[in-house]
Design a protein around this motif. Structure first.
Motif, mmCIF file in Angstrom:
data_model
loop_
_atom_site.group_PDB
_atom_site.id
_atom_site.type_symbol
_atom_site.label_atom_id
_atom_site.label_comp_id
_atom_site.label_asym_id
_atom_site.label_seq_id
_atom_site.Cartn_x
_atom_site.Cartn_y
_atom_site.Cartn_z
ATOM 1 N N ALA A 33 0.832 -1.209 0.000
ATOM 2 C CA ALA A 33 0.000 0.000 0.000
ATOM 3 C C ALA A 33 0.867 1.259 0.000
ATOM 4 O O ALA A 33 0.544 2.244 -0.672
ATOM 5 C CB ALA A 33 -0.939 -0.011 1.198
ATOM 6 N N SER A 34 1.962 1.233 0.739
ATOM 7 C CA SER A 34 2.868 2.384 0.776
ATOM 8 C C SER A 34 3.495 2.627 -0.586
ATOM 9 O O SER A 34 3.581 3.772 -1.046
ATOM 10 C CB SER A 34 3.969 2.170 1.816
ATOM 11 O OG SER A 34 3.415 2.023 3.096
ATOM 12 N N ILE A 35 3.936 1.567 -1.249
ATOM 13 C CA ILE A 35 4.554 1.697 -2.566
ATOM 14 C C ILE A 35 3.551 2.236 -3.576
ATOM 15 O O ILE A 35 3.869 3.140 -4.361
ATOM 16 C CB ILE A 35 5.149 0.345 -3.010
ATOM 17 C CG1 ILE A 35 6.361 0.003 -2.141
ATOM 18 C CG2 ILE A 35 5.532 0.361 -4.485
ATOM 19 C CD1 ILE A 35 6.870 -1.411 -2.323
ATOM 20 N N VAL A 36 2.339 1.710 -3.556
ATOM 21 C CA VAL A 36 1.310 2.191 -4.482
ATOM 22 C C VAL A 36 0.995 3.660 -4.222
ATOM 23 O O VAL A 36 0.838 4.451 -5.168
ATOM 24 C CB VAL A 36 0.036 1.317 -4.370
ATOM 25 C CG1 VAL A 36 -1.141 1.952 -5.076
ATOM 26 C CG2 VAL A 36 0.306 -0.070 -4.922
ATOM 27 N N THR A 37 0.925 4.065 -2.962
ATOM 28 C CA THR A 37 0.655 5.464 -2.622
ATOM 29 C C THR A 37 1.772 6.380 -3.107
ATOM 30 O O THR A 37 1.509 7.440 -3.675
ATOM 31 C CB THR A 37 0.468 5.615 -1.098
ATOM 32 O OG1 THR A 37 -0.598 4.763 -0.676
ATOM 33 C CG2 THR A 37 0.172 7.048 -0.714
ATOM 34 N N ILE A 38 3.014 5.979 -2.902
ATOM 35 C CA ILE A 38 4.153 6.799 -3.337
ATOM 36 C C ILE A 38 4.170 6.929 -4.855
ATOM 37 O O ILE A 38 4.416 8.018 -5.392
ATOM 38 C CB ILE A 38 5.473 6.210 -2.800
ATOM 39 C CG1 ILE A 38 5.542 6.409 -1.287
ATOM 40 C CG2 ILE A 38 6.684 6.830 -3.480
ATOM 41 C CD1 ILE A 38 6.659 5.672 -0.604
ATOM 42 N N ILE A 39 3.888 5.855 -5.568
ATOM 43 C CA ILE A 39 3.849 5.910 -7.032
ATOM 44 C C ILE A 39 2.713 6.824 -7.493
ATOM 45 O O ILE A 39 2.892 7.635 -8.411
ATOM 46 C CB ILE A 39 3.713 4.490 -7.621
ATOM 47 C CG1 ILE A 39 5.017 3.723 -7.413
ATOM 48 C CG2 ILE A 39 3.340 4.539 -9.100
ATOM 49 C CD1 ILE A 39 4.936 2.257 -7.785
ATOM 50 N N ALA A 40 1.555 6.724 -6.855
ATOM 51 C CA ALA A 40 0.417 7.569 -7.235
ATOM 52 C C ALA A 40 0.730 9.045 -7.001
ATOM 53 O O ALA A 40 0.393 9.900 -7.833
ATOM 54 C CB ALA A 40 -0.829 7.158 -6.456
ATOM 55 N N ILE A 41 1.363 9.366 -5.898
ATOM 56 C CA ILE A 41 1.739 10.757 -5.627
ATOM 57 C C ILE A 41 2.759 11.235 -6.653
ATOM 58 O O ILE A 41 2.674 12.372 -7.144
ATOM 59 C CB ILE A 41 2.272 10.908 -4.184
ATOM 60 C CG1 ILE A 41 1.134 10.721 -3.182
ATOM 61 C CG2 ILE A 41 2.949 12.258 -3.988
ATOM 62 C CD1 ILE A 41 1.581 10.650 -1.735
#
Length: 73
Positions: A33-41
């Motif tokens: 979830a953290s990786i997906v959030t960082i990529i989305a940002i």
């Protein structure tokens, strides 16, 4: 035979391995979830800067967005 039954009960009642697996799965989910959030940002920020660059190119006559800081109003 009694010792074997005692060992079997202890093995059945031991929940340390199950807890470790549950925590490992939880850590994996949090990491994903953290990786997906960082990529989305990152995608959002990149899009915002691209949009800003295209607006500056149209209005201020900027030909290269890397030199925007050198343009004086």
């Amino acid at each position: 035979m009694k010792k074997l039954m005692t060992m079997t009960r202890q093995f059945r009642d031991d929940e340390n391995g199950a807890a470790m697996v549950e925590y490992s799965i939880l850590i994996g989910i949090i990491a994903a979830a953290s990786i997906v959030t960082i990529i989305a940002i990152g995608v959002w920020v990149n899009g915002s800067f691209t949009n800003l660059c295209s607006k500056l190119t149209g209005v201020a006559g900027v030909t290269n967005c890397t030199t925007v800081a050198a343009v004086t109003p």
